[in-house]
Scaffold this active site. Structure first.
Site, mmCIF file in Angstrom:
data_model
loop_
_atom_site.group_PDB
_atom_site.id
_atom_site.type_symbol
_atom_site.label_atom_id
_atom_site.label_comp_id
_atom_site.label_asym_id
_atom_site.label_seq_id
_atom_site.Cartn_x
_atom_site.Cartn_y
_atom_site.Cartn_z
ATOM 1 N NE ARG A 132 41.556 42.831 36.790
ATOM 2 C CZ ARG A 132 40.297 42.475 36.952
ATOM 3 N NH1 ARG A 132 39.795 42.375 38.162
ATOM 4 N NH2 ARG A 132 39.550 42.203 35.924
ATOM 5 C CE LYS A 190 33.352 41.142 42.496
ATOM 6 N NZ LYS A 190 34.349 42.184 42.654
HETATM 7 P P1 AMP Z 1 35.111 42.324 39.011
HETATM 8 O O1 AMP Z 1 36.349 43.109 39.280
HETATM 9 O O2 AMP Z 1 33.871 43.016 39.446
HETATM 10 O O3 AMP Z 1 35.062 41.767 37.618
HETATM 11 O O4 AMP Z 1 35.185 41.032 39.962
HETATM 12 C C1 AMP Z 1 36.216 40.110 39.896
HETATM 13 C C2 AMP Z 1 37.339 40.497 40.858
HETATM 14 O O5 AMP Z 1 36.923 40.360 42.212
HETATM 15 C C3 AMP Z 1 38.528 39.583 40.770
HETATM 16 O O6 AMP Z 1 39.360 39.945 39.696
HETATM 17 C C4 AMP Z 1 39.198 39.784 42.108
HETATM 18 O O7 AMP Z 1 40.092 40.872 42.003
HETATM 19 C C5 AMP Z 1 38.067 40.200 43.032
HETATM 20 N N1 AMP Z 1 37.755 39.238 44.112
HETATM 21 C C6 AMP Z 1 37.485 39.583 45.374
HETATM 22 N N2 AMP Z 1 37.215 38.491 46.132
HETATM 23 C C7 AMP Z 1 37.335 37.409 45.321
HETATM 24 C C8 AMP Z 1 37.180 36.002 45.502
HETATM 25 N N3 AMP Z 1 36.829 35.477 46.676
HETATM 26 N N4 AMP Z 1 37.357 35.202 44.423
HETATM 27 C C9 AMP Z 1 37.687 35.715 43.221
HETATM 28 N N5 AMP Z 1 37.860 37.039 42.991
HETATM 29 C C10 AMP Z 1 37.678 37.892 44.024
#
Ligand code: AMP
Length: 585
Positions: free
Chosen positions: A290, A270
């Site tokens: 986004r 991530k």
């Molecule tokens: P969050 O922002 O904490 O809700 O986590 C989701 C976000 O992590 C996504 O919107 C992406 O911007 C980011 N992200 C980073 N690495 C990945 C990955 N391998 N797959 C999907 N999302 C990712």
């Protein structure tokens, strides 16, 4: 169409909190809308005059509206605004008073209102302010009191009729497929029935799917009206117009993640950067955040490596752009590269200073083919094959590892954290791509306590040396069902006095001034636009705030400029965090 007809619907929608009743009103209204007027009407129904990805913004501050009201009524609106606390109501009351004297009015049409409001965004140069006031005053002069209420609210982008996307979708179904699906609704008892639930859901899903790919209710509504069910299936995904990104709920740990996505699962790093949805349509490449803002111009470096290293005539890929230090090659905090998002000058220079690397984690469209319904494992294969030189480190497929084994997964998790990432994503290999939804085809696992992304809805002026600044910020989370923003606390900690130290009171005050829609003594209320990430000690139940919860010791961590208010933490998320805290205790 007369604007009064639309206003009649606004008023009915505002008059009920019941979702079915709202659907009933809106669907009845949709049946009366001509195809030619559908675009304008459906944007206006959502309180907009531009598509979400349109760069243009109305951009009119409350002060300017006060002037426009004064010109059209001859009455100073300030006092009325203070008393009602709502600029829309203030205009309504004052126009009402004036109308008793002068009965003359030219009937407003949807076209006229829409066109004047769109023009507000295109004005530039000297005399802009006066021209804006004139455009609004012109509308108000012809408006009935109720029309004035909604004209003003549309300008300040706060319609307050409580209309979520789910309700608009259902209204389209009721309007155009109500008979086929044998829907009945009794308004008095708020009782909704369908003869065949499966058949009904077929229409709901078809409308949703069409909306997912075009991201525009008027296109969906027109297709349904003109060509029925077949019209919906003719709506095709194309590259060039952004679609909503898929979202990922949080899992507590790897075991929990497995229980949500199944075994085996794909584990991925991530990355801690920001999301880019990149479109290629023949030779043209576009980059969207986004929030669906077009940031193509801000990232010439990304354009360059996508052009050189991603194969395909047309595609949509989902990526995370991460900043790294040019010398140490280590990842750097998201905040440093986030300034690139809004940058309008010295773009090349800042691109050199804060280079990004692109980690591609999904593909949604490839050479004319919609991949939304393909299983993730297949999409991943396509994605890997599209990147022509994975050794070229600036663009690569996200690091991935597939396993059913918990200890192997734990090891991968550790490795990801050690590499400087935020955590891991765990994905269902058979999962489809669901735009705009947090459905659980993929989940995130992060070690830290979940922070909350909240939107600022108001603030209080400071005292003493902080008296020139807004100093205590009222924050809210989102009710996913109604789209309403519900207060969850106030934050004044974590914000700096000096601009060089981070997000400062001065900076937030300047950002908020043009957004002010209401003032009550030392408190101002603003359009919900600024998203901030909040850390806190715990979530408590609270009767003080409308959400029913309060954040204890909230502290601002970051501005989240790339995030839209539609994507912030929801009330449901808060409930989940609250429950999990109790589990811990
Ligand atoms: P969050 O922002 O904490 O809700 O986590 C989701 C976000 O992590 C996504 O919107 C992406 O911007 C980011 N992200 C980073 N690495 C990945 C990955 N391998 N797959 C999907 N999302 C990712």
């Amino acid at each position: 169409m007369k604007y009064a007809e639309l206003v009649g619907i606004y008023d009915k929608l505002e008059g009920t909190t019941k979702r079915l009743e709202k659907t009933h009103y809106l669907s009845g209204f949709l049946k009366t809308v001509d195809t030619a007027e559908m675009d304008k009407v459906l944007l206006l129904v959502q309180g907009r005059v531009f598509s979400p990805w349109d760069e243009r913004k109305i951009g009119v501050a409350a002060r300017l509206l006060l002037k426009a009201i004064q010109i059209s009524t001859g009455i100073d609106a300030e006092q009325e605004w203070k008393t009602t606390g709502d600029l829309g109501r203030a205009a309504e009351n004052l126009i009402g008073r004036k109308k008793q004297v002068t009965l003359f009015s030219q009937e407003l049409t949807v076209d006229k209102v829409f066109d004047n409001l769109q023009k507000l965004a295109s004005l530039e140069g000297t005399g802009t302010v006066d021209k804006k006031i004139k455009l609004i005053a012109e509308l108000l002069t012809s408006a009935s009191p109720l029309e004035a209420r909604y004209i003003i609210r549309t300008v300040i982008e706060e319609l307050r009729v409580g209309l979520g996307e789910g309700t608009i979708r259902d209204s389209i179904v009721w309007a155009y497929f109500g008979e086929q699906a044998k829907i009945s609704y009794l308004i008095k008892e708020n009782k909704f029935e369908v003869e065949n639930r499966e058949e009904y859901m077929k229409y709901v899903d078809a409308v949703q799917e069409a909306y997912d790919v075009v991201n525009d209710f008027s296109v969906v509504s027109k297709a349904a009206k003109q060509k029925g069910f077949e019209g919906l299936s003719e709506i095709k995904l194309e590259s060039g117009t952004p679609i909503k990104v898929m979202l990922y709920p949080k899992a507590k740990n790897i075991e929990d993640a497995y229980s949500i996505v199944g075994k085996p699962a794909a584990f991925e790093y991530k990355y801690d950067g920001f999301r880019m949805q990149i479109h290629k349509n023949n030779q043209e490449i576009k980059i969207f955040t986004r929030r669906l803002d077009d940031v193509t111009e801000q990232f010439p470096d990304v354009l360059d490596f996508v052009e050189k290293h991603v194969e395909g005539d047309s595609f949509i890929i989902d990526c995370e752009a991460v900043g790294y230090d040019r010398f140490s090659k280590k990842y750097i905090a998201f905040q440093s590269i986030s300034q690139r998002i809004r940058r309008k000058y010295d773009i090349e220079e800042i691109a050199k200073k804060f280079p990004v690397e692109l980690n591609v984690f999904d593909v949604i469209f490839y050479n004319g083919e919609n991949l939304i319904k393909k299983p993730f494992s297949e999409r991943r294969k396509i994605l890997v094959s599209m990147i022509t030189d994975p050794e070229y480190l600036k663009i690569k497929p996200a690091e991935q590892f597939i396993t059913s084994n918990i200890s192997e997964a734990e090891e991968f998790y550790q490795k990801s954290l050690e590499a400087g990432n935020e955590g891991i994503m765990v994905k269902n290999l058979a999962g489809i791509y669901k735009p705009g939804a947090r459905v659980g085809y993929g989940v995130k696992v992060k070690p830290t306590m979940e922070t909350v992304d909240a939107v600022i809805v108001g603030a209080e002026w400071g005292e003493g040396k902080r008296s020139a600044w807004l100093a205590s910020f009222i924050i809210a989370v989102r009710d996913a069902e109604t789209g309403e923003f519900l207060e969850i606390g106030r934050v004044g900690t974590g914000i700096k006095e000096k601009a060089e130290e981070g997000v400062s009171f001065g900076q937030l005050t300047e950002m908020m001034k043009p957004l002010i829609i209401k003032e009550e003594g030392k408190i101002v209320y603003v359009k919900p636009e600024i998203v901030i990430e909040i850390n806190y000690e715990e979530i408590q139940r609270s009767p003080t705030y409308k959400s029913g919860y309060a954040l204890r010791f909230p502290r601002l961590v970051h501005l989240r400029e790339e995030r839209s208010p539609e994507e912030i933490t929801t009330l449901e998320d808060i409930e989940i965090i609250y429950e999990s805290q109790r589990g811990r205790g």
